[in-house]
Design an enzyme around this catalytic site. Structure first.
Site, PDB file in Angstrom:
ATOM      1  N   GLU A 140     -20.219  13.953  19.483  1.00 59.85           N
ATOM      2  CA  GLU A 140     -21.370  14.174  20.348  1.00 59.85           C
ATOM      3  C   GLU A 140     -21.519  15.641  20.726  1.00 59.85           C
ATOM      4  O   GLU A 140     -22.636  16.161  20.849  1.00 59.85           O
ATOM      5  CB  GLU A 140     -21.299  13.287  21.602  1.00 59.85           C
ATOM      6  CG  GLU A 140     -20.008  13.353  22.385  1.00 59.85           C
ATOM      7  CD  GLU A 140     -18.954  12.359  21.949  1.00 59.85           C
ATOM      8  OE1 GLU A 140     -18.471  11.597  22.802  1.00 59.85           O
ATOM      9  OE2 GLU A 140     -18.597  12.351  20.755  1.00 59.85           O
ATOM     10  N   CYS A 193     -15.722  14.571  26.777  1.00 58.91           N
ATOM     11  CA  CYS A 193     -17.075  14.659  26.230  1.00 58.91           C
ATOM     12  C   CYS A 193     -18.145  14.185  27.212  1.00 58.91           C
ATOM     13  O   CYS A 193     -19.294  14.640  27.142  1.00 58.91           O
ATOM     14  CB  CYS A 193     -17.178  13.824  24.955  1.00 58.91           C
ATOM     15  SG  CYS A 193     -16.077  14.397  23.651  1.00 58.91           S
ATOM     16  N   ASP A 213       6.031   1.511 -12.722  1.00 55.71           N
ATOM     17  CA  ASP A 213       4.756   2.200 -12.982  1.00 55.71           C
ATOM     18  C   ASP A 213       4.785   3.703 -12.745  1.00 55.71           C
ATOM     19  O   ASP A 213       3.894   4.413 -13.218  1.00 55.71           O
ATOM     20  CB  ASP A 213       3.653   1.600 -12.093  1.00 55.71           C
ATOM     21  CG  ASP A 213       3.430   0.120 -12.353  1.00 55.71           C
ATOM     22  OD1 ASP A 213       3.674  -0.315 -13.496  1.00 55.71           O
ATOM     23  OD2 ASP A 213       3.022  -0.595 -11.417  1.00 55.71           O
ATOM     24  N   ARG A 219      -7.638   9.876  -5.260  1.00 52.56           N
ATOM     25  CA  ARG A 219      -8.384  10.497  -6.350  1.00 52.56           C
ATOM     26  C   ARG A 219      -9.866  10.113  -6.208  1.00 52.56           C
ATOM     27  O   ARG A 219     -10.296   9.051  -6.649  1.00 52.56           O
ATOM     28  CB  ARG A 219      -7.827  10.048  -7.711  1.00 52.56           C
ATOM     29  CG  ARG A 219      -6.373  10.449  -7.902  1.00 52.56           C
ATOM     30  CD  ARG A 219      -5.844  10.177  -9.290  1.00 52.56           C
ATOM     31  NE  ARG A 219      -5.742   8.778  -9.616  1.00 52.56           N
ATOM     32  CZ  ARG A 219      -4.736   7.976  -9.244  1.00 52.56           C
ATOM     33  NH1 ARG A 219      -3.765   8.458  -8.490  1.00 52.56           N
ATOM     34  NH2 ARG A 219      -4.705   6.709  -9.612  1.00 52.56           N
ATOM     35  N   SER A 227       4.794  -8.201  -5.260  1.00 53.57           N
ATOM     36  CA  SER A 227       4.914  -9.555  -4.737  1.00 53.57           C
ATOM     37  C   SER A 227       5.946  -9.673  -3.616  1.00 53.57           C
ATOM     38  O   SER A 227       5.696 -10.338  -2.598  1.00 53.57           O
ATOM     39  CB  SER A 227       5.297 -10.520  -5.864  1.00 53.57           C
ATOM     40  OG  SER A 227       4.400 -10.420  -6.936  1.00 53.57           O
TER      41      SER A 227
END
Length: 364
Positions: free
Chosen positions: A46, A83, A199, A206, A302
Site C-alpha cells: 500500500e 502502514c 535421480d 527453473r 513414496s
C-alpha cells in the site's frame, strides 16, 4: 481486488517471512496506481502504491480515490513503519480489504477500526478466499511457528510415481511449469535420499525470468543414515541434510565439507516400520520454523509421503495426474497409511492432458 491479488504474487519468493500483499488505487473507476510487497524489509504494497500515485496525481485525486489491499494494513513497527497511519494520512476516502491480519500481535490493534474512526469508509472480505490463500503459509507460521507443508506429487491415473518409459517426467511441460511456480513461492523443497541417489536432481527453480527474479528454495534431504553422495548436484550451502541422532561423525564431517548444514533428529516415540517413519518430522518442522521457513514443498518419494501423511503433517496437496496406467510393478504414491485423508473442497485444473487437483488435507 483480483488485480491486487495478481500484483501480490509478483513478490513470491522474496518477501518471506512476511506475507505476499498487493494494492491497487482507483479513481473514478480508473486504476491510477498499483504495486506489491516486493522484498522482505522493503516498503509494503500500500505504501508503494501510494508513492506511485503521488508521482502522477494530485492530493485532491487521492482524496477521491479507493485503495484495494489484499491484506489489512499493519499497525506495528517492524522492519518498516506501520502502514495504517500512512494510509490514513494519504486522505483516501475508501479502503477495500480482502483478508484481515492473522498476526496474533495485531489483535486488539485492528487498523480497520482505526481507519473507520478516522472517517474512512472500510469494506472487508472482498475476494476473501483468494486473499487468504495468498497468506496461508504466513498465517500458519505466525501463529504456530511451524511452516505450512505442501505435498506435491506427479502420478499416473493408477497412482504410480515411477514409470517404464525413457521420459524424465510422468507429467507434461505445463504441469512442470506449475511445479516451478510452486518452488518459486515456497521457502524449502524436501525429498528423500533415495530420490537424490536415483535421480540426482538440482532441486532449483527453473522459470523463464531473469535470475534476479528467481527464488531458489532451500533444499532439504531426509537421509537418516547419511547416504547422500558427496557429488550430488543438490549439495551446496543452501542445502540441509536431516539425519538421525548418533550418525557417524566421519560421514557427517565429509558431507559438511560440501557446504550443507546437517540437522540430527531424535527418534520418534511411536516408531514406524518404513524408512523415515522413525524420524520425528514434527521436531524437524519446529526447527525449520525457528529458522524462518514459512513453507515447505514435499516432493517425495513414496516413503517420504507416507511418513508425512502418517504423522498428519501435510497441510495441502497438489496432485498432478497424467493419463497413464503403469500397473503394480512401479512405485505407488504412498504405502500403508494409518488413516485416510480427505482433500477438502478440491480445486481441479486442466493442464493440457494432465489434471491438477489441489486442496487442504483433512485427516480422518
Amino acid at each position: 481486488m483480483q488485480m491486487a491479488v495478481a500484483e501480490a504474487r509478483k513478490g513470491s519468493g522474496f518477501v518471506q517471512t512476511n506475507p505476499m500483499v498487493g494494492a491497487v488505487i482507483v479513481h473514478n473507476e480508473k486504476v491510477i496506481a498499483k504495486s506489491y510487497h516486493a522484498k522482505y524489509g522493503g516498503p509494503h504494497a500500500e505504501v508503494r502504491a501510494l508513492q506511485a500515485a503521488r508521482k502522477k496525481h494530485s492530493a485532491k485525486t487521492l482524496r477521491e480515490s479507493t485503495i484495494y489491499i489484499t491484506l489489512e494494513p499493519c499497525t506495528r513497527q517492524g522492519k518498516t513503519p506501520p502502514c495504517a497511519p500512512t494510509v490514513m494520512a494519504s486522505g483516501v476516502k475508501r479502503v477495500v480489504i480482502g483478508a484481515t491480519d492473522p498476526n496474533p500481535h495485531e489483535k486488539g490493534r485492528s487498523s480497520i477500526g482505526q481507519m473507520r474512526r478516522a472517517g474512512i469508509t472500510v469494506t472487508t472480505g472482498v475476494a476473501r478466499d483468494e486473499c487468504e490463500y495468498l497468506i496461508r503459509a504466513f498465517s500458519k507460521w505466525i501463529n504456530t511457528k511451524h511452516p505450512f507443508v505442501i505435498g506435491k506429487v506427479g502420478m499416473s491415473i493408477d497412482g504410480k510415481i515411477t514409470h517404464p518409459s525413457q521420459q524424465q517426467y510422468i507429467t507434461n511441460p505445463k504441469s512442470l511449469h506449475r511445479v516451478h511456480e510452486l518452488r518459486q513461492e515456497t521457502d524449502a523443497i524436501l525429498v528423500g535420499v533415495n530420490t537424490i541417489i536415483k535421480d540426482d536432481p538440482m532441486l532449483n527453480t527453473r522459470l523463464k525470468r531473469p535470475e534476479s527474479r528467481l527464488s531458489h528454495p532451500t533444499k532439504i534431504i531426509l537421509d537418516s543414515r547419511l547416504r547422500t553422495p558427496r557429488n550430488s548436484q543438490a549439495l551446496d550451502d543452501n542445502t540441509i541434510i536431516v539425519c538421525l541422532e548418533g550418525v557417524s561423525h566421519k560421514q557427517r564431517h565429509a558431507l559438511a565439507k560440501t557446504g550443507a548444514d546437517i540437522i540430527e533428529l531424535p527418534l520418534q516415540k511411536q516408531q514406524g516400520k518404513l524408512l523415515f517413519e522413525t524420524m520425528n518430522m514434527k521436531a524437524l518442522l519446529k526447527e525449520l520454523g525457528k529458522r524462518g521457513k514459512t513453507s515447505i514443498l514435499v516432493e517425495g518419494g513414496s516413503f517420504v509421503f507416507t511418513s508425512f501423511i502418517n504423522q498428519k503433517l501435510i497441510d495441502e496437496f497438489y496432485i498432478f495426474v497424467a493419463p497413464y496406467l503403469y500397473g503394480a510393478t512401479y512405485l505407488p504414491f504412498t504405502y500403508a497409511l494409518k488413516h485416510s485423508v480427505t482433500i477438502e473442497d478440491p480445486q481441479p485444473e486442466k493442464l493440457g492432458d494432465n489434471i491438477l487437483v489441489r486442496g487442504y488435507a483433512k485427516y480422518n
